[in-house]
Design a protein around this motif. Structure first.
Motif, PDB file in Angstrom:
ATOM      1  N   TYR A 300       0.837  -1.204   0.000  1.00 57.73           N
ATOM      2  CA  TYR A 300       0.000   0.000   0.000  1.00 57.73           C
ATOM      3  C   TYR A 300       0.870   1.251   0.000  1.00 57.73           C
ATOM      4  O   TYR A 300       0.587   2.225  -0.714  1.00 57.73           O
ATOM      5  CB  TYR A 300      -0.922  -0.013   1.214  1.00 57.73           C
ATOM      6  N   SER A 301       1.931   1.237   0.790  1.00 59.03           N
ATOM      7  CA  SER A 301       2.799   2.403   0.894  1.00 59.03           C
ATOM      8  C   SER A 301       3.586   2.666  -0.382  1.00 59.03           C
ATOM      9  O   SER A 301       4.047   3.791  -0.615  1.00 59.03           O
ATOM     10  CB  SER A 301       3.773   2.226   2.070  1.00 59.03           C
ATOM     11  N   MET A 302       3.729   1.661  -1.212  1.00 60.13           N
ATOM     12  CA  MET A 302       4.374   1.849  -2.513  1.00 60.13           C
ATOM     13  C   MET A 302       3.432   2.531  -3.502  1.00 60.13           C
ATOM     14  O   MET A 302       3.870   3.270  -4.384  1.00 60.13           O
ATOM     15  CB  MET A 302       4.820   0.496  -3.083  1.00 60.13           C
ATOM     16  N   ARG A 303       2.132   2.303  -3.351  1.00 61.80           N
ATOM     17  CA  ARG A 303       1.150   2.800  -4.320  1.00 61.80           C
ATOM     18  C   ARG A 303       0.501   4.107  -3.892  1.00 61.80           C
ATOM     19  O   ARG A 303       0.139   4.927  -4.737  1.00 61.80           O
ATOM     20  CB  ARG A 303       0.063   1.745  -4.518  1.00 61.80           C
ATOM     21  N   ARG A 304       0.331   4.279  -2.605  1.00 65.55           N
ATOM     22  CA  ARG A 304      -0.364   5.469  -2.097  1.00 65.55           C
ATOM     23  C   ARG A 304       0.590   6.663  -2.133  1.00 65.55           C
ATOM     24  O   ARG A 304       1.667   6.628  -1.551  1.00 65.55           O
ATOM     25  CB  ARG A 304      -0.840   5.209  -0.668  1.00 65.55           C
ATOM     26  N   HIS A 305       0.190   7.707  -2.809  1.00 69.24           N
ATOM     27  CA  HIS A 305       1.016   8.907  -2.910  1.00 69.24           C
ATOM     28  C   HIS A 305       0.520   9.989  -1.949  1.00 69.24           C
ATOM     29  O   HIS A 305      -0.660  10.042  -1.597  1.00 69.24           O
ATOM     30  CB  HIS A 305       1.011   9.447  -4.340  1.00 69.24           C
ATOM     31  N   THR A 306       1.445  10.843  -1.557  1.00 68.08           N
ATOM     32  CA  THR A 306       1.121  11.939  -0.653  1.00 68.08           C
ATOM     33  C   THR A 306       1.989  13.144  -0.998  1.00 68.08           C
ATOM     34  O   THR A 306       2.911  13.049  -1.821  1.00 68.08           O
ATOM     35  CB  THR A 306       1.345  11.521   0.808  1.00 68.08           C
ATOM     36  N   SER A 307       1.691  14.256  -0.393  1.00 70.60           N
ATOM     37  CA  SER A 307       2.409  15.487  -0.724  1.00 70.60           C
ATOM     38  C   SER A 307       3.850  15.431  -0.228  1.00 70.60           C
ATOM     39  O   SER A 307       4.167  14.731   0.731  1.00 70.60           O
ATOM     40  CB  SER A 307       1.694  16.685  -0.108  1.00 70.60           C
ATOM     41  N   ALA A 308       4.699  16.201  -0.910  1.00 70.01           N
ATOM     42  CA  ALA A 308       6.105  16.318  -0.539  1.00 70.01           C
ATOM     43  C   ALA A 308       6.544  17.761  -0.727  1.00 70.01           C
ATOM     44  O   ALA A 308       6.075  18.442  -1.648  1.00 70.01           O
ATOM     45  CB  ALA A 308       6.967  15.388  -1.381  1.00 70.01           C
ATOM     46  N   ALA A 310       8.038  20.974  -2.042  1.00 71.86           N
ATOM     47  CA  ALA A 310       8.685  21.517  -3.242  1.00 71.86           C
ATOM     48  C   ALA A 310       8.844  20.511  -4.369  1.00 71.86           C
ATOM     49  O   ALA A 310       9.798  20.583  -5.154  1.00 71.86           O
ATOM     50  CB  ALA A 310      10.052  22.104  -2.873  1.00 71.86           C
ATOM     51  N   GLN A 311       7.934  19.535  -4.456  1.00 74.22           N
ATOM     52  CA  GLN A 311       7.993  18.609  -5.595  1.00 74.22           C
ATOM     53  C   GLN A 311       6.655  17.902  -5.731  1.00 74.22           C
ATOM     54  O   GLN A 311       5.736  18.102  -4.947  1.00 74.22           O
ATOM     55  CB  GLN A 311       9.124  17.616  -5.444  1.00 74.22           C
ATOM     56  N   GLN A 312       6.556  17.072  -6.790  1.00 71.14           N
ATOM     57  CA  GLN A 312       5.339  16.318  -7.029  1.00 71.14           C
ATOM     58  C   GLN A 312       5.112  15.329  -5.883  1.00 71.14           C
ATOM     59  O   GLN A 312       6.024  15.024  -5.111  1.00 71.14           O
ATOM     60  CB  GLN A 312       5.446  15.552  -8.353  1.00 71.14           C
ATOM     61  N   ASP A 313       3.860  14.840  -5.799  1.00 66.41           N
ATOM     62  CA  ASP A 313       3.552  13.846  -4.776  1.00 66.41           C
ATOM     63  C   ASP A 313       4.487  12.646  -4.889  1.00 66.41           C
ATOM     64  O   ASP A 313       4.925  12.273  -5.984  1.00 66.41           O
ATOM     65  CB  ASP A 313       2.111  13.368  -4.927  1.00 66.41           C
ATOM     66  N   VAL A 314       4.758  12.004  -3.744  1.00 60.06           N
ATOM     67  CA  VAL A 314       5.652  10.851  -3.702  1.00 60.06           C
ATOM     68  C   VAL A 314       4.940   9.696  -2.996  1.00 60.06           C
ATOM     69  O   VAL A 314       3.997   9.911  -2.231  1.00 60.06           O
ATOM     70  CB  VAL A 314       6.955  11.182  -2.957  1.00 60.06           C
ATOM     71  N   PRO A 315       5.376   8.450  -3.232  1.00 58.22           N
ATOM     72  CA  PRO A 315       4.800   7.325  -2.492  1.00 58.22           C
ATOM     73  C   PRO A 315       5.062   7.484  -0.997  1.00 58.22           C
ATOM     74  O   PRO A 315       6.078   8.046  -0.583  1.00 58.22           O
ATOM     75  CB  PRO A 315       5.534   6.109  -3.056  1.00 58.22           C
ATOM     76  N   LEU A 316       4.148   6.982  -0.194  1.00 56.28           N
ATOM     77  CA  LEU A 316       4.339   7.025   1.255  1.00 56.28           C
ATOM     78  C   LEU A 316       5.680   6.428   1.659  1.00 56.28           C
ATOM     79  O   LEU A 316       6.336   6.912   2.592  1.00 56.28           O
ATOM     80  CB  LEU A 316       3.218   6.248   1.950  1.00 56.28           C
ATOM     81  N   LEU A 317       6.087   5.369   0.959  1.00 56.58           N
ATOM     82  CA  LEU A 317       7.306   4.673   1.345  1.00 56.58           C
ATOM     83  C   LEU A 317       8.567   5.473   1.030  1.00 56.58           C
ATOM     84  O   LEU A 317       9.668   5.078   1.416  1.00 56.58           O
ATOM     85  CB  LEU A 317       7.373   3.291   0.667  1.00 56.58           C
TER      86      LEU A 317
END
Length: 613
Positions: A300-308, A310-317
């Motif tokens: 799930y953490s590989m697929r679920r993206h979240t904010s980061a 100064a850049q595009q969203d990144v995977p939770l992991l």
């Protein structure tokens, strides 16, 4: 794509070389549509569905007597179904191990029990086991249910003499499923108390509860749909053959009790011999749930993206906070997997030894507490998704609480082991702070052993001094019980690090060896960090070393990231097998549907139309 050979090597390590022969057939049975999600069921409907799923496993697993004769198959039968329905775990382990196996074990060479064995072997009747009473839990040797021998009719009269003697928590809530129980009761012959013995007692037949048997369902338990109840016996008569005397004793035709074992307490523990295998069944199933939870949370953490920032969203992991939490959980899971594999091997080779029984008790407590922490971490790291039963982990947490308590609560189990360790405290050499690398797991074994020796000797000496000053044995013990429990838990940690290190040393695959060594280091460092202050105070760890441990764990977790998918691939799990909505490729399993259906499971309609028994 990962190389198939790499996965196979890792699977071989996780399942101790038994996957294809032992585990694969049970895993395949669990893929049956009967194990698909059923939404909108009441707790009672879930309980009945668990019985149906239990029967399916029974049909696919093979001859019941063969499963009992091969503990490896017995453990697998408990591990896989529980991943999809946690309620099947107590049903399967009690039916096979505590009921049927007890009758076979204590009824060897007795043809008069064949009809009972046939009922249970074909599962036309479900097996139960009744020990715990409302007023007598872990002190089961003091239970009050009576079995009075009536010489005139050559029968035993099973009776509940008081409300506190009601059997607590057996599966007596559903009362239209035929059930046969092994009931622990105090044998009374000619007015003399002969100790606690197992008796075969029919609880439910095709017409419901048997005459003289009263049962009331207990309140519902979140995450477990088991039909626990309280059961009362009102002078229920059973024939002579229903006493499972085994080697413990028997009643002669003249109405006299005879036993070659003089101690009633020893006879009692002999009658409960199958409890040790049961503890392994529960522990291995919960470790299996830990593997599934880390698989789900990491995927799930590989697929679920979240904010980061100064850049595009990144995977939770991508976040170190997620990596550190989940990879420490992954290290715990691998450590407990290799520990329980070691204990299984010990059981196979010397199941009757006191050392093996002690190791099983330690492993049951250490694995269940460790997996409780793992499951909680995985649930929290999935956010709201982790709260839904459909995503498995929330139900595993309830299962873990059951395992902590069942077949010997963890605290009294470890207290007993701790008292044994204090009776014979060990002495271990004092490790040098700079003798080995902090990332060497075996260095942490030296630290653990040294601390266990020092604390064990100090505590044992302190108890003796208290008693000499006039304190009662209980008072002295009570003052030191928490230390004793800690010592027993530390003994389990030592076994876990050693088992992990042995696997790493024997692993032929360079990639698996490298990845597992990282996890072994993370696990060992975590153990040392718990008592870092003690190690510094006693001069076996420098303040600088203690200060480095948290950062070192984080650095090692960062290095695990490249092998994360490879490591969870060793669990022989797939998204399709687990059928958790959080594992869908676009995370869209939860979506608005017509007719107010929240979930999209295909089996929902079938369940509502009556496919559930």
């Amino acid at each position: 794509m990962l190389e198939k050979t790499e996965h196979n090597e890792l699977i071989d390590l996780v399942f101790d070389g038994d996957f294809e022969e032992i585990h694969a057939p049970i895993r395949e049975a669990v893929t049956d549509g009967l194990f698909s999600r059923r939404d909108g069921l009441t707790m009672a409907e879930q309980g009945r569905l668990a019985y149906e799923r239990t029967r399916l496993i029974h049909e696919r697993a093979g001859v019941a007597e063969d499963i009992i004769a091969d503990p490896r198959r017995l453990f697998a039968v408990n591990e896989w179904p529980a991943l999809m329905d946690t309620t099947t775990l107590p049903l399967l382990t009690v039916h096979y191990n505590l009921c049927l196996a007890t009758i076979i074990h204590h009824g060897q060479d007795r043809d008069d029990l064949n009809d009972y064995i046939k009922e249970l072997s074909t599962m036309t009747t479900v097996g139960m086991f009744m020990v715990t009473e409302l007023g007598w839990g872990n002190n089961a040797a003091a239970l009050q249910t009576e079995a009075v021998y009536d010489h005139a009719t050559d029968e035993f009269i099973i009776n509940t003499p008081s409300p506190q003697a009601q059997k607590f928590m057996p599966f007596s809530g559903i009362q239209d499923v035929p059930k046969l129980a092994v009931v622990m009761a105090r044998l009374i012959v000619q007015g003399a108390d002969c100790g606690v013995f197992p008796f075969v007692v029919r609880i439910v037949d095709e017409n419901g509860l048997l005459p003289g048997v009263r049962a009331t369902p207990l309140p519902e338990k979140p995450g477990l749909a088991l039909d626990n109840g309280v059961t009362w016996f009102d002078h229920v008569r059973v024939p002579r053959r229903n006493l499972l005397g085994g080697t413990m004793g028997h009643v002669t035709q003249q109405g006299e009790f005879v036993s070659e074992i003089r101690s009633r307490r020893r006879r009692f523990f002999t009658s409960l011999e199958r409890v040790h295998a049961g503890r392994l069944c529960l522990s291995s199933a919960l470790v299996s749930a830990g593997r599934a939870s880390t698989y789900i949370a990491v995927r799930y953490s590989m697929r679920r993206h979240t904010s980061a920032p100064a850049q595009q969203d990144v995977p939770l992991l991508a976040y170190r906070s997620q990596q550190t939490a989940l990879f420490r959980a992954l290290a715990d899971v691998y450590a407990m997997t290799f520990l329980i594999n070691q204990v299984k091997r010990e059981y196979l080779h010397s199941s009757g030894s006191n050392e093996t029984k002690q190791l099983i008790a330690i492993a049951k407590a250490v694995t269940s507490w460790t997996m409780t922490d793992v499951l909680t971490t995985c649930r929290e790291r999935m956010g709201a998704q982790g709260m839904f039963s459909a995503n498995r982990i929330a139900d595993y947490i309830s299962m873990a609480q059951g395992v902590v308590t069942a077949e010997g609560d963890n605290l009294p189990l470890l207290a007993k082991v701790g008292s044994e360790l204090l009776a014979h405290p060990e002495v271990h050499p004092r490790p040098s702070p700079h003798s080995r690398s902090l990332t060497d797991p075996l260095y942490h074994v030296e630290l653990l052993r040294y601390r266990q020796g020092v604390v064990g000797q100090d505590t044992s000496r302190s108890m003796r001094q208290e008693i000499r000053r006039g304190s009662s044995v209980f008072t002295a013990w009570n003052h030191h019980i928490n230390t004793a429990i800690d010592l027993a838990r530390s003994r389990g940690a030592i076994h876990a690090v050693q088992a992990f290190s042995e696997v790493v040393a024997d692993t032929p695959s360079p990639r698996a060896k490298r990845a597992l060594r990282l996890l072994a280091s993370i696990y060992a460092l975590g153990l040392t960090s718990r008592h870092a202050t003690w190690y510094v105070t006693h001069g076996v760890l420098t303040p600088s070393q203690a200060d480095r441990i948290p950062r070192l764990i984080e650095t090692l977790c960062v290095r695990v990231l490249a092998d994360a998918e490879f490591l969870i691939g060793g669990f022989a799990l797939t998204d399709e097998f687990l059928r958790a909505p959080a594992l869908t490729s676009d995370l869209s399993a939860f979506s608005a549907q017509p007719h107010d259906r929240t979930f999209t499971a295909p089996a929902s309609t079938a369940a509502k139309e009556g496919s559930t028994p």
